[in-house]
Design a protein around this motif. Structure first.
Motif, PDB file in Angstrom:
ATOM      1  N   ALA A 174     -21.988   7.750  14.239  1.00 24.84           N
ATOM      2  CA  ALA A 174     -21.016   7.742  13.142  1.00 24.84           C
ATOM      3  C   ALA A 174     -21.705   7.189  11.904  1.00 24.84           C
ATOM      4  CB  ALA A 174     -19.815   6.884  13.508  1.00 24.84           C
ATOM      5  N   VAL A 175     -21.488   7.855  10.779  1.00 21.83           N
ATOM      6  CA  VAL A 175     -22.179   7.471   9.547  1.00 21.83           C
ATOM      7  C   VAL A 175     -21.160   7.245   8.429  1.00 21.83           C
ATOM      8  CG1 VAL A 175     -24.311   8.666  10.146  1.00 21.83           C
ATOM      9  CG2 VAL A 175     -22.493   9.912   8.931  1.00 21.83           C
ATOM     10  N   GLY A 176     -21.630   6.596   7.376  1.00 23.92           N
ATOM     11  CA  GLY A 176     -20.781   6.315   6.230  1.00 23.92           C
ATOM     12  C   GLY A 176     -20.430   7.564   5.444  1.00 23.92           C
ATOM     13  N   ASN A 177     -19.298   7.526   4.752  1.00 30.76           N
ATOM     14  CA  ASN A 177     -18.857   8.715   4.037  1.00 30.76           C
ATOM     15  C   ASN A 177     -17.993   8.397   2.816  1.00 30.76           C
ATOM     16  OD1 ASN A 177     -16.415   7.960   5.381  1.00 30.76           O
ATOM     17  ND2 ASN A 177     -17.042   9.211   7.128  1.00 30.76           N
ATOM     18  N   ARG A 178     -17.985   7.167   2.361  1.00 26.96           N
ATOM     19  CA  ARG A 178     -17.134   6.786   1.244  1.00 26.96           C
ATOM     20  C   ARG A 178     -17.961   6.402   0.017  1.00 26.96           C
ATOM     21  NH1 ARG A 178     -12.712   9.244   2.889  1.00 26.96           N
ATOM     22  NH2 ARG A 178     -11.590   8.184   4.570  1.00 26.96           N
ATOM     23  N   GLY A 179     -17.293   6.478  -1.126  1.00 25.77           N
ATOM     24  CA  GLY A 179     -17.903   6.064  -2.375  1.00 25.77           C
ATOM     25  C   GLY A 179     -17.320   4.757  -2.877  1.00 25.77           C
ATOM     26  N   PHE A 180     -17.693   4.386  -4.088  1.00 27.02           N
ATOM     27  CA  PHE A 180     -17.197   3.194  -4.780  1.00 27.02           C
ATOM     28  C   PHE A 180     -17.591   1.886  -4.081  1.00 27.02           C
ATOM     29  CE2 PHE A 180     -14.311   6.680  -5.844  1.00 27.02           C
ATOM     30  CZ  PHE A 180     -14.393   6.664  -7.235  1.00 27.02           C
TER      31      PHE A 180
ATOM     32  N   ILE B 264     -10.703   5.846  -1.631  1.00 26.06           N
ATOM     33  CA  ILE B 264     -10.668   7.094  -0.862  1.00 26.06           C
ATOM     34  C   ILE B 264     -10.156   8.240  -1.738  1.00 26.06           C
ATOM     35  CG2 ILE B 264      -9.611   8.282   1.103  1.00 26.06           C
ATOM     36  CD1 ILE B 264      -9.655   5.601   2.584  1.00 26.06           C
ATOM     37  N   ASN B 265      -8.999   8.068  -2.339  1.00 17.86           N
ATOM     38  CA  ASN B 265      -8.422   9.104  -3.200  1.00 17.86           C
ATOM     39  C   ASN B 265      -9.024   9.100  -4.602  1.00 17.86           C
ATOM     40  OD1 ASN B 265      -6.434   9.959  -1.191  1.00 17.86           O
ATOM     41  ND2 ASN B 265      -5.502   7.966  -1.573  1.00 17.86           N
ATOM     42  N   ASP B 266      -9.682   8.005  -4.948  1.00 16.87           N
ATOM     43  CA  ASP B 266     -10.215   7.828  -6.299  1.00 16.87           C
ATOM     44  C   ASP B 266     -11.318   8.826  -6.639  1.00 16.87           C
ATOM     45  OD1 ASP B 266      -9.187   4.667  -6.815  1.00 16.87           O
ATOM     46  OD2 ASP B 266      -9.511   5.289  -4.752  1.00 16.87           O
ATOM     47  N   GLY B 267     -11.964   9.382  -5.638  1.00 14.50           N
ATOM     48  CA  GLY B 267     -13.030  10.336  -5.864  1.00 14.50           C
ATOM     49  C   GLY B 267     -12.552  11.751  -6.146  1.00 14.50           C
ATOM     50  N   ASP B 268     -11.246  11.960  -6.149  1.00 18.00           N
ATOM     51  CA  ASP B 268     -10.690  13.277  -6.489  1.00 18.00           C
ATOM     52  C   ASP B 268     -11.176  13.682  -7.884  1.00 18.00           C
ATOM     53  OD1 ASP B 268      -8.993  15.453  -7.209  1.00 18.00           O
ATOM     54  OD2 ASP B 268      -7.408  14.693  -5.894  1.00 18.00           O
ATOM     55  N   PRO B 269     -11.709  14.888  -8.057  1.00 14.86           N
ATOM     56  CA  PRO B 269     -12.189  15.290  -9.384  1.00 14.86           C
ATOM     57  C   PRO B 269     -11.060  15.570 -10.374  1.00 14.86           C
ATOM     58  CG  PRO B 269     -12.402  17.110  -7.834  1.00 14.86           C
ATOM     59  CD  PRO B 269     -11.995  15.917  -7.036  1.00 14.86           C
ATOM     60  N   ASN B 270      -9.853  15.711  -9.868  1.00  9.59           N
ATOM     61  CA  ASN B 270      -8.725  16.091 -10.712  1.00  9.59           C
ATOM     62  C   ASN B 270      -7.775  14.934 -10.967  1.00  9.59           C
ATOM     63  OD1 ASN B 270      -9.509  18.922 -10.712  1.00  9.59           O
ATOM     64  ND2 ASN B 270      -8.793  18.983  -8.589  1.00  9.59           N
ATOM     65  N   CYS B 271      -7.179  14.954 -12.153  1.00 11.69           N
ATOM     66  CA  CYS B 271      -6.134  13.986 -12.483  1.00 11.69           C
ATOM     67  C   CYS B 271      -4.837  14.389 -11.759  1.00 11.69           C
ATOM     68  CB  CYS B 271      -5.886  13.964 -14.001  1.00 11.69           C
ATOM     69  SG  CYS B 271      -7.292  13.339 -14.941  1.00 11.69           S
TER      70      CYS B 271
ATOM     71  N   ALA C  89       0.838  -1.194   0.000  1.00 15.49           N
ATOM     72  CA  ALA C  89       0.000   0.000   0.000  1.00 15.49           C
ATOM     73  C   ALA C  89       0.875   1.247   0.000  1.00 15.49           C
ATOM     74  CB  ALA C  89      -0.918  -0.006   1.219  1.00 15.49           C
ATOM     75  N   VAL C  90       0.415   2.293  -0.685  1.00 11.80           N
ATOM     76  CA  VAL C  90       1.174   3.541  -0.806  1.00 11.80           C
ATOM     77  C   VAL C  90       0.243   4.717  -0.545  1.00 11.80           C
ATOM     78  CG1 VAL C  90       2.669   4.945  -2.272  1.00 11.80           C
ATOM     79  CG2 VAL C  90       2.646   2.459  -2.557  1.00 11.80           C
ATOM     80  N   ALA C  91       0.686   5.640   0.289  1.00 16.63           N
ATOM     81  CA  ALA C  91      -0.129   6.791   0.648  1.00 16.63           C
ATOM     82  C   ALA C  91      -0.461   7.631  -0.578  1.00 16.63           C
ATOM     83  CB  ALA C  91       0.602   7.645   1.678  1.00 16.63           C
ATOM     84  N   GLY C  92      -1.681   8.162  -0.593  1.00 18.42           N
ATOM     85  CA  GLY C  92      -2.091   9.113  -1.602  1.00 18.42           C
ATOM     86  C   GLY C  92      -2.514   8.525  -2.935  1.00 18.42           C
ATOM     87  N   ARG C  93      -2.564   7.207  -3.026  1.00 24.57           N
ATOM     88  CA  ARG C  93      -2.843   6.599  -4.318  1.00 24.57           C
ATOM     89  C   ARG C  93      -4.310   6.240  -4.491  1.00 24.57           C
ATOM     90  NH1 ARG C  93       1.790   8.081  -3.630  1.00 24.57           N
ATOM     91  NH2 ARG C  93       3.568   7.404  -4.909  1.00 24.57           N
ATOM     92  N   SER C  94      -4.775   6.440  -5.707  1.00 25.09           N
ATOM     93  CA  SER C  94      -6.023   5.827  -6.157  1.00 25.09           C
ATOM     94  C   SER C  94      -5.646   4.472  -6.735  1.00 25.09           C
ATOM     95  CB  SER C  94      -6.681   6.693  -7.230  1.00 25.09           C
ATOM     96  OG  SER C  94      -5.861   6.758  -8.395  1.00 25.09           O
ATOM     97  N   VAL C  95      -6.630   3.673  -7.094  1.00 29.50           N
ATOM     98  CA  VAL C  95      -6.291   2.375  -7.677  1.00 29.50           C
ATOM     99  C   VAL C  95      -5.503   2.555  -8.970  1.00 29.50           C
ATOM    100  CG1 VAL C  95      -8.518   2.169  -8.893  1.00 29.50           C
ATOM    101  CG2 VAL C  95      -7.185   0.112  -8.359  1.00 29.50           C
ATOM    102  N   GLN C  96      -5.812   3.616  -9.733  1.00 24.09           N
ATOM    103  CA  GLN C  96      -5.130   3.814 -11.007  1.00 24.09           C
ATOM    104  C   GLN C  96      -3.698   4.308 -10.819  1.00 24.09           C
ATOM    105  OE1 GLN C  96      -6.866   4.648 -15.086  1.00 24.09           O
ATOM    106  NE2 GLN C  96      -6.735   6.698 -14.202  1.00 24.09           N
ATOM    107  N   THR C  97      -3.481   5.268  -9.917  1.00 23.46           N
ATOM    108  CA  THR C  97      -2.114   5.731  -9.709  1.00 23.46           C
ATOM    109  C   THR C  97      -1.276   4.672  -8.994  1.00 23.46           C
ATOM    110  OG1 THR C  97      -2.802   6.910  -7.697  1.00 23.46           O
ATOM    111  CG2 THR C  97      -2.655   8.187  -9.742  1.00 23.46           C
TER     112      THR C  97
END
Length: 281
Positions: free
Chosen positions: A193-199, A143-150, A85-93
């Motif tokens: 506590a409630v949910g807050n993630r996508g995908f 978690i990071n995958d929902g970033d609107p920016n590339c 695992a690597v910090a800051g990564r989406s599945v694609q990066t």
């Protein structure tokens, strides 16, 4: 008649005084020997490969601590956890690293050029040193995958496709993929506590498409936060039970929090009858 009896007695005495010689490759038929010859066959070594983001990654400082760094201690000595695992990564990066550009194509996806995998994934695919039959691949993104920016942005269909690709790659090598929904941050709705993630749907669909086990870590994690009564809070993540669990944010874990999330994943392995559970202590 007396001579015959004397001869028989002498022959029997010689038999008793002659040592028993067992030929090479021949086992002696002794009840005692049979009882002490039973040995336990050692289990074949297994690697558990982890792919994910900072919530799973090995720590580089006191905080954050990814739950994947606390996973190995929960297993017997037959298991080695390899945390990729690597910090800051989406599945694609995570898969393509710097080959993911800052430009979107006509479909809204970040352009990958060239479409060459990052070394971490190539290492895991390597026939000699990577995933082998009987290993496990545990994947947690979203978690990071929902970033609107590339370059971190990943669309929902693309996300599902990439998870499916990873799961199938493991299966092609005889390894067992396990897909996890993203661990929840701490978000309170009053005292709950409630949910807050996508995908979530896409992770489930990828698991269904590959017949891989799915652990809903998103639901399990915010359920844990409710059990620990981490809500309500005033947004100060430096004090109290919330401060002991999270870093000074609402997402990353202190060591104690990482331990608890790792325990939640281990419990899910047992509760869901996932085969990796047989290696837990």
């Amino acid at each position: 008649m007396k001579n015959k009896v004397r001869t028989a007695v002498v022959a029997f005495s010689v038999l008793l005084s002659t040592p028993l010689v067992v030929g090479e490759g021949t086992a002696a038929a002794s009840p005692c020997a049979a009882g002490t010859a039973v040995t336990k066959t050692a289990a074949a070594p297994v690697k558990v490969w982890l792919a994910g983001d900072s919530t799973m990654a090995d720590p580089k400082s006191a905080c954050p601590v990814g739950w994947g760094s606390r996973f190995d201690r929960l297993f017997t000595d037959d298991v080695t956890v390899v945390n990729k695992a690597v910090a800051g990564r989406s599945v694609q990066t995570w898969l393509y690293e710097s080959n993911v550009t800052g430009t979107k194509d006509s479909s809204g996806e970040c352009v990958v050029n060239p479409k060459t995998y990052a070394q971490r994934w190539l290492d895991m695919l390597d026939p000699a040193q990577g995933m082998h039959a009987g290993d496990y691949l545990v994947v947690q993104f979203g978690i990071n995958d929902g970033d609107p920016n590339c370059p971190r942005h990943v669309g929902r269909a693309r996300y599902q496709s990439l998870l499916t690709t990873m799961a199938k790659a493991a299966q092609d090598r005889g390894a067992h993929p396990i897909l996890l929904t993203p661990v929840a941050a701490i978000t309170c709705n009053g005292s709950t506590a409630v949910g807050n993630r996508g995908f979530l749907t896409e992770t489930s669909a990828a698991a269904t498409a590959t017949a891989a086990p799915l652990i809903d870590l998103h639901r399990l994690s915010y359920t844990l936060y409710n059990t620990l009564k981490l809500c309500p809070n005033d947004g100060d993540y430096t004090k109290g039970a919330v401060g002991a669990f999270f870093c000074n944010d609402h997402t990353h874990f202190e060591a104690a929090g990482a331990d608890k999330i790792a325990g939640v994943v281990a419990k899910a392995l047992r509760d869901q009858g996932i085969s990796l559970a047989s290696y837990l202590r």
